[in-house]
Write an enzyme that holds these catalytic residues in place. Structure first.
Site, short mmCIF file in Angstrom:
data_model
loop_
_atom_site.label_atom_id
_atom_site.label_comp_id
_atom_site.label_asym_id
_atom_site.label_seq_id
_atom_site.Cartn_x
_atom_site.Cartn_y
_atom_site.Cartn_z
N PRO A 1 0.84 -1.21 0.00
CG PRO A 1 -0.59 -1.47 1.81
CD PRO A 1 0.67 -2.01 1.21
CD GLU A 2 4.20 3.20 -3.51
OE1 GLU A 2 4.53 4.38 -3.36
OE2 GLU A 2 4.73 2.45 -4.34
#
Ligand code: ZN
Length: 282
Positions: free
Chosen positions: A2-3
């Protein structure tokens, strides 16, 4: 992994289901995350309400209003700080939705909704954040948010002076700007036409202006695309679908550049794989 756009989409996806809700039960099936789940987690949360969610870098902050034991109603008691690590996700389940493998934590609300944390690799964590966010060492020394006005080409240019580090790891440094991970650094450098190997101190102000605009563009596009997946946060089955965008360079080494058709190259910078176009990026 997840960014920033996925974390922001998570915030928007879960907020309508948890804000203002009272926690009636806390279930911890696996406390051994990157930071162990605090031992008094359940006591402090049961009976409390969740305030307005916010995000700082890739941390989700969930204010806890009125602790379960001792404290009076409505007092600003602190916050939960939640990081999704490499493989974590938060979604909304309903009473009766059976947990699956790697569903480590449930916060059960009075209306029957459940905030459920899933994390196969357990690099994520949730911890107690007492006092203001600025007091926490995890948050104190972070650079500005990339979508805020505090982030611009002038800042990049100023911080880059005299630096020999390659521009890509420079851009991924949280003290420079937060939340620009490998995917978005690679894509922004392509849009700005900058070779990721170039020394940060040897890039003009004008090119940094273009880079700052490109960073905003790629992140904003990902967040707006994420908006179309918000309903995925409310389901008993599956995980939130992290959005697949059309990427220009990330993960495409050996393939043709979409702009000039040259073969995209792979180099390692700061221990991260970096793909770029040797023709379009200088
Ligand atoms: Zn090209």
């Amino acid at each position: 992994m997840p960014e920033l756009p996925e974390v922001e989409t998570t915030r928007r996806g879960i907020a309508p289901h948890v804000e203002g809700r009272e926690i009636v039960e806390v279930i911890v099936r696996q406390p051994r995350l990157r930071v162990p789940v605090p031992g008094d987690f359940s006591e402090r949360l049961v009976g409390a309400r969740i305030g307005m969610l916010s995000r700082r870098a890739k941390y989700l902050l969930l204010p806890i209003e009125g602790e379960g034991e001792g404290e009076g109603e409505g007092e600003g008691a602190g916050s939960l700080i939640w990081h999704l690590g490499m493989s974590g996700s938060l979604r909304i389940a309903r009473l009766g939705d059976l947990p699956k493998t790697h569903d480590h934590i449930d916060l059960v609300f009075a209306d029957g909704a459940i905030l459920r944390y899933h994390d196969p690799r357990r690099f994520g964590f949730v911890d107690w954040l007492a006092g203001g966010a600025d007091c926490d060492p995890r948050l104190a020394n972070l650079g500005p948010e990339p979508l805020s006005e505090a982030f611009d080409g002038e800042r990049l240019y100023r911080l880059a002076q005299g630096r020999r580090i390659a521009v890509k790891p420079f851009l991924m440094d949280n003290a420079v700007v937060v939340g620009v991970g490998n995917i978005y650094a690679s894509e922004a450098l392509f849009l700005a036409g900058i070779d990721p190997r170039r020394a940060a101190g040897r890039i003009s102000r004008e090119r940094y202006e273009r880079l700052a605009v490109a960073v905003r563009e790629v992140l904003a596009a990902a967040i707006s695309q994420g908006g179309t997946t918000l309903r995925d946060f409310v389901s008993g089955t599956g995980e939130p679908g992290y959005f697949k965008q059309r990427l220009n360079v990330y993960g495409r080494h050996g393939q043709g550049c979409r702009r000039c058709n040259a073969e995209l190259r792979l180099v390692t910078l700061g221990q991260r794989a970096s793909v770029f176009c040797p023709t379009c990026q200088r």
